[in-house]
Design a protein around this motif. Structure first.
Motif, PDB file in Angstrom:
ATOM      1  N   LEU A 155      -9.037   2.552   7.228  1.00 54.30           N
ATOM      2  CA  LEU A 155      -9.319   3.910   6.774  1.00 54.30           C
ATOM      3  C   LEU A 155      -9.846   3.948   5.338  1.00 54.30           C
ATOM      4  O   LEU A 155     -10.635   4.814   4.979  1.00 54.30           O
ATOM      5  CB  LEU A 155      -8.056   4.766   6.882  1.00 54.30           C
ATOM      6  CG  LEU A 155      -7.590   5.077   8.311  1.00 54.30           C
ATOM      7  CD1 LEU A 155      -6.183   5.668   8.285  1.00 54.30           C
ATOM      8  CD2 LEU A 155      -8.560   6.019   8.995  1.00 54.30           C
ATOM      9  N   ASN A 156      -9.366   3.012   4.528  1.00 56.06           N
ATOM     10  CA  ASN A 156      -9.784   2.956   3.126  1.00 56.06           C
ATOM     11  C   ASN A 156      -9.986   1.498   2.758  1.00 56.06           C
ATOM     12  O   ASN A 156      -9.026   0.762   2.555  1.00 56.06           O
ATOM     13  CB  ASN A 156      -8.717   3.599   2.229  1.00 56.06           C
ATOM     14  CG  ASN A 156      -9.153   3.656   0.768  1.00 56.06           C
ATOM     15  OD1 ASN A 156     -10.087   2.968   0.357  1.00 56.06           O
ATOM     16  ND2 ASN A 156      -8.461   4.469  -0.022  1.00 56.06           N
ATOM     17  N   GLU A 193      -3.603   0.388  -3.308  1.00 59.53           N
ATOM     18  CA  GLU A 193      -2.275  -0.188  -3.506  1.00 59.53           C
ATOM     19  C   GLU A 193      -1.367   0.839  -4.158  1.00 59.53           C
ATOM     20  O   GLU A 193      -1.809   1.688  -4.930  1.00 59.53           O
ATOM     21  CB  GLU A 193      -2.357  -1.459  -4.360  1.00 59.53           C
ATOM     22  CG  GLU A 193      -3.027  -2.618  -3.638  1.00 59.53           C
ATOM     23  CD  GLU A 193      -2.727  -3.965  -4.271  1.00 59.53           C
ATOM     24  OE1 GLU A 193      -1.579  -4.180  -4.718  1.00 59.53           O
ATOM     25  OE2 GLU A 193      -3.649  -4.792  -4.335  1.00 59.53           O
ATOM     26  N   MET A 199       0.803  -1.216   0.000  1.00 57.25           N
ATOM     27  CA  MET A 199       0.000   0.000   0.000  1.00 57.25           C
ATOM     28  C   MET A 199       0.840   1.271   0.000  1.00 57.25           C
ATOM     29  O   MET A 199       0.300   2.358  -0.198  1.00 57.25           O
ATOM     30  CB  MET A 199      -0.933   0.014   1.207  1.00 57.25           C
ATOM     31  CG  MET A 199      -1.980  -1.078   1.189  1.00 57.25           C
ATOM     32  SD  MET A 199      -3.125  -0.879   2.580  1.00 57.25           S
ATOM     33  CE  MET A 199      -4.133  -2.351   2.414  1.00 57.25           C
ATOM     34  N   GLY A 200       2.123   1.155   0.267  1.00 57.80           N
ATOM     35  CA  GLY A 200       2.921   2.361   0.342  1.00 57.80           C
ATOM     36  C   GLY A 200       4.404   2.083   0.299  1.00 57.80           C
ATOM     37  O   GLY A 200       4.850   0.938   0.154  1.00 57.80           O
ATOM     38  N   ILE A 258       0.717  -1.374   9.628  1.00 56.67           N
ATOM     39  CA  ILE A 258       0.349  -0.212   8.821  1.00 56.67           C
ATOM     40  C   ILE A 258      -0.764  -0.574   7.841  1.00 56.67           C
ATOM     41  O   ILE A 258      -1.742   0.179   7.669  1.00 56.67           O
ATOM     42  CB  ILE A 258       1.584   0.324   8.068  1.00 56.67           C
ATOM     43  CG1 ILE A 258       2.604   0.892   9.060  1.00 56.67           C
ATOM     44  CG2 ILE A 258       1.175   1.394   7.055  1.00 56.67           C
ATOM     45  CD1 ILE A 258       3.951   1.186   8.429  1.00 56.67           C
ATOM     46  N   ALA A 259      -0.635  -1.730   7.190  1.00 60.00           N
ATOM     47  CA  ALA A 259      -1.647  -2.146   6.215  1.00 60.00           C
ATOM     48  C   ALA A 259      -2.995  -2.397   6.876  1.00 60.00           C
ATOM     49  O   ALA A 259      -4.048  -2.079   6.309  1.00 60.00           O
ATOM     50  CB  ALA A 259      -1.172  -3.400   5.481  1.00 60.00           C
ATOM     51  N   HIS A 309      -4.268  -0.892   9.506  1.00 64.50           N
ATOM     52  CA  HIS A 309      -4.923   0.386   9.778  1.00 64.50           C
ATOM     53  C   HIS A 309      -5.274   1.124   8.492  1.00 64.50           C
ATOM     54  O   HIS A 309      -6.313   1.799   8.427  1.00 64.50           O
ATOM     55  CB  HIS A 309      -4.037   1.241  10.682  1.00 64.50           C
ATOM     56  CG  HIS A 309      -3.932   0.719  12.083  1.00 64.50           C
ATOM     57  ND1 HIS A 309      -5.015   0.632  12.930  1.00 64.50           N
ATOM     58  CD2 HIS A 309      -2.870   0.239  12.791  1.00 64.50           C
ATOM     59  CE1 HIS A 309      -4.638   0.131  14.092  1.00 64.50           C
ATOM     60  NE2 HIS A 309      -3.343  -0.121  14.030  1.00 64.50           N
ATOM     61  N   SER A 310      -4.442   0.983   7.465  1.00 68.24           N
ATOM     62  CA  SER A 310      -4.754   1.616   6.177  1.00 68.24           C
ATOM     63  C   SER A 310      -6.038   1.037   5.599  1.00 68.24           C
ATOM     64  O   SER A 310      -6.871   1.766   5.034  1.00 68.24           O
ATOM     65  CB  SER A 310      -3.599   1.419   5.194  1.00 68.24           C
ATOM     66  OG  SER A 310      -2.427   2.047   5.655  1.00 68.24           O
ATOM     67  N   ARG A 311      -6.193  -0.277   5.746  1.00 70.46           N
ATOM     68  CA  ARG A 311      -7.413  -0.929   5.242  1.00 70.46           C
ATOM     69  C   ARG A 311      -8.641  -0.445   6.013  1.00 70.46           C
ATOM     70  O   ARG A 311      -9.725  -0.304   5.436  1.00 70.46           O
ATOM     71  CB  ARG A 311      -7.251  -2.444   5.374  1.00 70.46           C
ATOM     72  CG  ARG A 311      -8.458  -3.270   4.949  1.00 70.46           C
ATOM     73  CD  ARG A 311      -8.713  -3.194   3.446  1.00 70.46           C
ATOM     74  NE  ARG A 311      -7.644  -3.748   2.666  1.00 70.46           N
ATOM     75  CZ  ARG A 311      -7.458  -5.052   2.446  1.00 70.46           C
ATOM     76  NH1 ARG A 311      -8.274  -5.941   2.989  1.00 70.46           N
ATOM     77  NH2 ARG A 311      -6.460  -5.453   1.696  1.00 70.46           N
TER      78      ARG A 311
END
Length: 234
Positions: free
Chosen positions: A201-202, A207, A114-115, A194-195, A197-199
């Motif tokens: 949020l979005n 990706e 994702m980043g 991180i992934a 929490h990213s998931r």
């Protein structure tokens, strides 16, 4: 005590793994291979990290026969051996039940890139294995765990994506040596968190672009890498 350097490197890596907080109790293990001598050193099964000494580290051949040591090797030994036989470029293997990586494994989902934090260490999605069939669990379960890891990695080179998630189980990582494998396990847990929490949020599976993924991975690991110092110093 035979193989003192190999055993000490594995002992130190196991201590580092414990100190990192990626394992609790006696869970998890680190192994390393000496390919010239054809031996693997691994943590003994069920032994407290705090109590281990170099003499406790078990040394086996690539068929799992003990060649030096008095203790029973980790119950994950055959998974490690399968990875060494399949991935000729690796020098060490780490297994943990770290919180976020295990959550992804138990959900049956690979960790998408994702980043750029992910891209600095893993050149693509960290794969999750398929579920083991009943017959694979009943017969040679530990070795079959290694086989589905190899299957999940597919055509990716082992050191470009130095980790995989075993479905319903947890993560395995590897590296050039024991210290590198532990570092990859630390980075895996970081990107898994991180992934996660990213998931949250979005939820649309954001990706990183292929171009940015490649740019960040290559600047750290490519032939013309620009990250770090040319002589390897800090």
């Amino acid at each position: 005590m035979r193989y003192p350097e190999l055993r000490t490197s594995v002992l130190d890596a196991n201590f580092e793994l414990y100190d990192s907080g990626l394992v609790i109790s006696t869970f998890g293990n680190v192994s390393a291979i000496d390919r010239e001598q054809g031996v693997v050193a691994i943590k003994p099964s069920g032994v407290s990290y705090k109590a281990m000494t170099a003499a406790d580290i078990v040394v086996t051949d690539l068929d799992g026969n003990i060649v030096d040591g008095t203790m029973r090797p980790s119950s994950d030994l055959d998974t490690h051996l399968e990875l060494y036989k399949s991935f000729k470029s690796i020098g060490a293997v780490v297994h943990t039940h770290s919180f976020f990586a295990t959550a992804w494994a138990q959900s049956g989902k690979g960790i998408p890139a994702m980043g750029t934090t992910h891209a600095d260490y893993f050149n693509g999605t960290i794969p999750v294995t398929r579920k083991l069939r009943d017959d694979e669990i009943k017969d040679d379960y530990v070795r079959n765990t290694g086989k589905v890891i190899v299957e999940a990695l597919g055509n990716n080179t082992p050191l470009s994506i130095p980790a995989a998630l075993v479905n319903d189980h947890g993560p395995f990582c590897w590296g050039k040596d024991a210290a590198d494998a532990v570092h990859n396990a630390e980075m895996l847990e970081a990107v898994a968190k991180i992934a996660f929490h990213s998931r949250q949020l979005n939820q649309n599976d954001p990706e990183i672009s292929a171009a940015l993924l490649d740019r960040h991975y290559q600047r750290k690991h490519g032939h013309a890498a620009t990250y770090g110092q040319p002589d390897g110093s800090k």
